[in-house]
Every structure is written in structure tokens, then in C-alpha cells.
Design a protein around this motif. Sequence first.
Motif: not given
Length: 411
Positions: A45-55, A84-92, A353-361
Motif C-alpha cells: 500500500w501507498l497509504a499516504h491517506t492514513d493519519i493516525d499513529p498506532i500509538a 519489550l516492557m521499556p518499549w511498551l511503556t514509551r508507547l503508552v 513507540p510513537d509511530s514516527l520514523p527517526v530522520i535526522g543527524r
Amino acid sequence: MKIVVVGAGVVGLAVAHALVDEGHAVTVVDREGPAAGASRGNAGWLAHTDIDPIASPKMLRQVPKFLLDPLGPLSIRPSYLPRLMPWLTRLVLASRPSQLARSVEALVALQRLAMPAWDRLASELDLSRLIHKRGALFVFDGEQAFALGKPHFEKQRALGIACDFLGAADLRALEPGLSERIVAGAFFPDAAHVADPLVVTQALFDAALARGVAFARADIVAIEPGPPCRAVAADGAAFEADAAVLCAGAWSKPLAARLGDAIPLDTERGYNVSFPGVTGVLSRPVAFQGHGFVATPLDTGLRIGGAVELAGLELPPNHARSRALHAKASRFLRGLPAYDAGTPWMGFRPSIPDSLPVIGRSRAAPHVLYAFGHGHYGLTQSAATARIVAALAAGREPPIDLARFSPHRFH
């Protein structure tokens, strides 16, 4: 500059093309080859119409119900839960309303770049034939479920995303392969899908070679900031460059950690079963809401996939999950072949966890750039991410605010 790109998935290859456009000399390094990971078997899918994070609070409310079904839309392997617990905590924490609003704003900004960037890339490389703009359906097997889902679609409409609500008769006129169980749905006419994610990624790879991009097969275990920057392989080989871009998907975390950047990346294991040569069941992608799976009519055959299993990179796949997806699909699709006629697959979605990619330096090395962690949207966001990386490499202002995508937002 001379730039080494670590990772030959769809993100890494899109980045390679964007860098070549800027006049850089590019080497792509991967431990296996093009499309060896999630770029090989995703839903396309090229799912550019999706705008809700999983979290999100909506997802958290559904977790208890999902976890009662070990083969349902979400499962966690018990043996992996402590890790997984640290990741799940950040997701919450990322699902809190204040954080969710900021994540949605960032996701919308990136998604708005996604389709124009793909159109540009496909046009430049003469690959437009591999992108199908037939829209996508999100369908429901109950009127109450549809009513509960409507506010989400209304939110997309408010952002200018085209969306039409359809009843059962209109849905079956659009897709005769849908069974009588489907009673309502939403149609996104601007959504798209690709001919086959493997075919597209291989085409990007072939086009990159034709444009002078070098490729080396090596297992990169460290990126040394230099100067010069060095991508060091397990066998001791090193690839020197003026800059590096880390696009290794689910395998990016330890490489970033070696540079001092602790990124909370884990994997959502996605399952599917594909039926080579099976066409005509559907003409466009369909998501079956509340059931955790999608169906995509690829040029190479029908693919049924989805669900999320949290179990890391090391545990073996549980293809009872792909069987369960097929069993669900058989209730909603006419003409679906038997499971044993298909080819099962499992891949690792690199998930933050916040459903956003890492882009940067990188913090330690400004000439090392990160572009990973796209979760369910790697294919969708790859071309847009590549344009952002090219701007950063050139020292230009990126086209969107990268604060919410920063590698340093977790500290």
C-alpha cells in the motif's frame, strides 16, 4: 560528496536515488541484498491517506481484547515481554492526548509529501507503470462498527483527504469479490498500491546501478564517525565516505547505539500469505476493519496480510498466524484459494513507540544521518524520506519540521 548508505530496502534505495540527484557518489551496502527484509513482502500500500499513529488511546483500549486471542490482530510472545516492557511503556506515554496530537501533526506533514515524492521518483525512473492509483477500501462487517469508525474518517475528510462512505450494494458494485458479510465501508479514491513491493524495490535497485550507484554485500557492525566516516563490516572490511546514511530498518538500533544514540526501536512482526497468479478477486486494496488484516491485488497475485506480533528478531515465526489471517479472509472474500495453495511469509516492521520514523543527524557525528523506523509506512514514506535526507546532506532546510522525527526526541 562520497556517501555510503547502509541498507538496500526501499528506504535506502530511495535515499540513494535522491543523493545521486544531488550529484553525490553513492555506495549502498547491505548484508543480504535488495529487498531482503520488510521491503520484500509487505502489503504494497501507498497509504499516504492514513493519519493516525498506532500509538493512540483507541489502540490501547483494544489491547486487552486483542491479547485474549493468541492469533488475533495483536499478540505478544510471553518470553519476549520482559525485553519489550521499556518499549511498551514509551508507547503508552506516546498515546497520551497531548503527545498524540503532536504525533498526528507530524505524521500528516510527512504523509502529505509521500505521494508527490513517489510520483516524482517513479516518473524520473520510468517506473510509473508499477504504481496503481485505484483507491483503497476500508470495510466493516457490522453497522455498529462502521458507526464507531466514522469519526476517524471524518477527521481525515477535515484534513482534505477525499473519502466516500458506501453501503453494501455500492461496495459490491465496486468489488464483487466481497462477501455478503460486508455491510459498509469508506473509499479513499486517492490511495494507491504498487505492482509488488519486491518488484518495485528491485526496480529501484536496478535503476540505481544504472545511474552509477555501487553496491556491496557486507554485514555492517559499526559506523565510525571519522573523518572520514567508515562503515565497518563484520569481516573487517570498511567503506570510507564523507557521510553515511543509516537505513537498515529493524537492524538499525545497534548501529545507532554504537554512535551513542539510544533509539527505542523494536519490531512488529507482520505475517501474510500470497497466492501467485491469483488475480481478479479484487481490483484495489481492502482493509477489513476490526479484523487486523488487509488484502492487496498485486500484479503477481493476491496477498492477505497484516496483524502485529511483538516478539523481536530472534524467535521463529508462528505461521498459525498467517493461517488465521487466511481463515478470516475466507469469510469475507469470494474465490480465495485454500491456504496450502499460498506462500506464507513473515517480516519485521521497524517500529518506534510513537509511530514516527527517526530522520535526522547522529548526536556524535553530524555527517551520519538516520532514516529508519517507519513501521507500517516504510514503502509509503520512502520517497519523501529520501528528499528530506538529501536536503540534510546538502545543508538545506528540510521541507518539513523534523523535531518530532529527531533521533534525540527520546531523551
